[in-house]
Design an enzyme around this catalytic site. Structure first.
Site, PDB file in Angstrom:
ATOM      1  N   MET A 179      11.230 -12.577  -3.481  1.00 20.73           N
ATOM      2  CA  MET A 179      10.863 -11.307  -4.114  1.00 20.73           C
ATOM      3  C   MET A 179      10.610 -10.247  -3.040  1.00 20.73           C
ATOM      4  SD  MET A 179       8.899 -12.126  -7.649  1.00 20.73           S
ATOM      5  CE  MET A 179       7.274 -12.375  -6.983  1.00 20.73           C
ATOM      6  N   LEU A 229       9.021  -9.885   3.098  1.00 13.66           N
ATOM      7  CA  LEU A 229       9.237 -11.183   3.741  1.00 13.66           C
ATOM      8  C   LEU A 229       8.261 -11.454   4.878  1.00 13.66           C
ATOM      9  CD1 LEU A 229      13.141 -11.025   3.868  1.00 13.66           C
ATOM     10  CD2 LEU A 229      11.668 -11.930   2.055  1.00 13.66           C
ATOM     11  N   GLY A 264       7.466 -17.444   6.633  1.00 16.31           N
ATOM     12  CA  GLY A 264       7.793 -18.533   5.696  1.00 16.31           C
ATOM     13  C   GLY A 264       9.199 -18.356   5.129  1.00 16.31           C
ATOM     14  N   HIS A 265       9.539 -17.123   4.749  1.00 14.65           N
ATOM     15  CA  HIS A 265      10.887 -16.875   4.203  1.00 14.65           C
ATOM     16  C   HIS A 265      11.961 -17.125   5.270  1.00 14.65           C
ATOM     17  CE1 HIS A 265       8.438 -14.124   1.503  1.00 14.65           C
ATOM     18  NE2 HIS A 265       9.092 -14.862   0.634  1.00 14.65           N
ATOM     19  N   LYS A 303       4.806 -23.855  -0.992  1.00 13.87           N
ATOM     20  CA  LYS A 303       3.544 -23.219  -1.372  1.00 13.87           C
ATOM     21  C   LYS A 303       3.487 -23.067  -2.895  1.00 13.87           C
ATOM     22  CE  LYS A 303       2.408 -18.855  -1.039  1.00 13.87           C
ATOM     23  NZ  LYS A 303       1.795 -18.561  -2.365  1.00 13.87           N
ATOM     24  N   GLN A 338       6.214 -24.297  -9.099  1.00 11.94           N
ATOM     25  CA  GLN A 338       7.490 -23.577  -9.276  1.00 11.94           C
ATOM     26  C   GLN A 338       8.661 -24.444  -8.811  1.00 11.94           C
ATOM     27  OE1 GLN A 338       8.352 -19.294  -8.248  1.00 11.94           O
ATOM     28  NE2 GLN A 338       9.100 -20.188  -6.360  1.00 11.94           N
ATOM     29  N   ARG A 383       1.537 -11.815  -0.971  1.00 10.43           N
ATOM     30  CA  ARG A 383       0.304 -11.279  -1.575  1.00 10.43           C
ATOM     31  C   ARG A 383      -0.861 -11.231  -0.585  1.00 10.43           C
ATOM     32  NH1 ARG A 383       2.440 -13.748  -6.556  1.00 10.43           N
ATOM     33  NH2 ARG A 383       2.590 -12.112  -8.133  1.00 10.43           N
TER      34      ARG A 383
HETATM   35  O1  PAF Z   1       8.937 -17.584  -5.248  1.00 11.91           O
HETATM   36  C1  PAF Z   1       9.434 -16.465  -5.477  1.00 11.91           C
HETATM   37  O2  PAF Z   1       9.504 -15.613  -4.604  1.00 11.91           O
HETATM   38  C2  PAF Z   1       9.935 -16.154  -6.867  1.00 11.91           C
HETATM   39  O3  PAF Z   1       9.152 -16.759  -7.846  1.00 11.91           O
HETATM   40  C3  PAF Z   1      11.435 -16.490  -7.063  1.00 11.91           C
HETATM   41  C4  PAF Z   1      11.699 -17.986  -6.907  1.00 11.91           C
HETATM   42  C5  PAF Z   1      12.269 -15.725  -6.058  1.00 11.91           C
HETATM   43  C6  PAF Z   1      11.870 -16.097  -8.482  1.00 11.91           C
HETATM   44  O4  PAF Z   1      11.645 -14.748  -8.728  1.00 11.91           O
END
Ligand code: PAF
Length: 282
Positions: free
Chosen positions: A30, A33, A36-37, A150, A154, A188
């Site tokens: 999302m 960044l 971690g990304h 993390k 999900q 966040r």
């Molecule tokens: O983890 C995230 O950043 C979001 O939940 C994702 C997997 C990109 C879906 O919007």
């Protein structure tokens, strides 16, 4: 690095890479960044993906009323520079109307594993996540998709969807990347300042204490979870949402003696809702 803004453009890129015989890796995000990304991109490359696409889309359907969709941090220019430096080949940045045009009425609902934990605290959240990830999978046609651990629940939801809807994608979970003081990296964390930033350490502190106890031989799930809960409850600026011990694979609740357990915690610290977890014994 190519910039793609519509599902059609994403599909055309994926079709061309597949025609060349490339293995496609996908890193959904999302935006806003952090390291971690970047680690997810590295993992996709290490898995032999010659073509890596990242996505940046703040998905409105996974935010509930009153949540932080509007104020979710965004910095497209910085994100693009980071992805380029990480060696990403294409970035998919659809607009809300590209993803959810007028008349959109189809959603993906993963049942069992979406319940409890964040599913209880954020009704409809995982329906939004599963829907958008299904759309990203269909547009980017990846062989491999990498998600951070993390967001442990999900990841379990996405694994279930991938299995149940026969996507046939290799789903890879990436270890949590932490700040020096233990705080799990998260977009966040940008909401945290001063005392709240210090207080936020209570989540990882409790998990590390549970790990220490486990290392000394403690195998009672409740005792391990109690350690994680106590660290959050002992921090006056934090408000515990949940602390639970779950099976690392199925996420079903665990109690009594455990050989392996994932402890998942969530707390509000000032304006930020934070989550963290640790798996013991695997
Ligand atoms: O983890 C995230 O950043 C979001 O939940 C994702 C997997 C990109 C879906 O919007």
């Amino acid at each position: 690095m190519e910039r793609l803004r519509t599902p059609g453009a994403m599909r055309a890129w994926a079709d061309a890479r597949r025609a060349e015989g490339a293995r496609i890796g996908l890193v959904p995000t999302m935006g806003y960044l952090h390291e971690g990304h970047v680690s997810l991109v590295r993992i996709a490359k290490a898995r032999g993906c010659g073509a890596v696409a990242a996505t940046i889309f703040v998905n409105p359907t996974q935010f509930g009323p009153g949540e932080d969709f509007e104020k979710y941090p965004r910095d497209e220019a910085r994100d693009l520079a980071m992805l380029d430096a990480a060696g990403v080949d294409a970035v998919y940045l659809p607009g809300v109307r590209d993803m959810y045009p007028e008349g959109h009425q189809t959603f993906v609902d993963v049942t069992g594993v979406s319940q409890g934990l964040c599913g209880a605290a954020r009704p409809g959240h995982f329906r939004g996540v599963a829907t958008v990830v299904a759309k990203l999978f269909l547009a980017a046609k990846p062989h491999v998709a990498v998600f951070g651990e993390k967001d442990y629940q999900q990841l379990a939801v996405i694994r279930a969807m991938n299995r149940d809807l026969d996507f046939g994608i290799e789903i890879v979970g990436a270890s949590i990347v932490r700040e020096e003081d233990g705080l799990a990296m998260s977009s966040r964390n940008a909401y945290l300042a001063g005392d709240h930033r210090v207080a936020a350490r209570c989540l990882s502190r409790g998990l590390f204490r549970a790990k220490e106890l486990f290392g000394k031989g403690e195998r009672d799930a409740a005792a391990l979870v109690a350690e994680a809960r106590a660290a959050i409850e002992g921090e006056p600026r934090a408000k515990l949402e949940y602390a639970e011990g779950r099976d690392p694979v199925t996420l079903s609740p665990r109690s009594g003696r455990v050989d392996a357990v994932t402890i998942l915690v969530s707390a509000k610290v000032g304006p930020a809702r934070l989550i963290d977890n640790i798996t013991l014994g695997n």
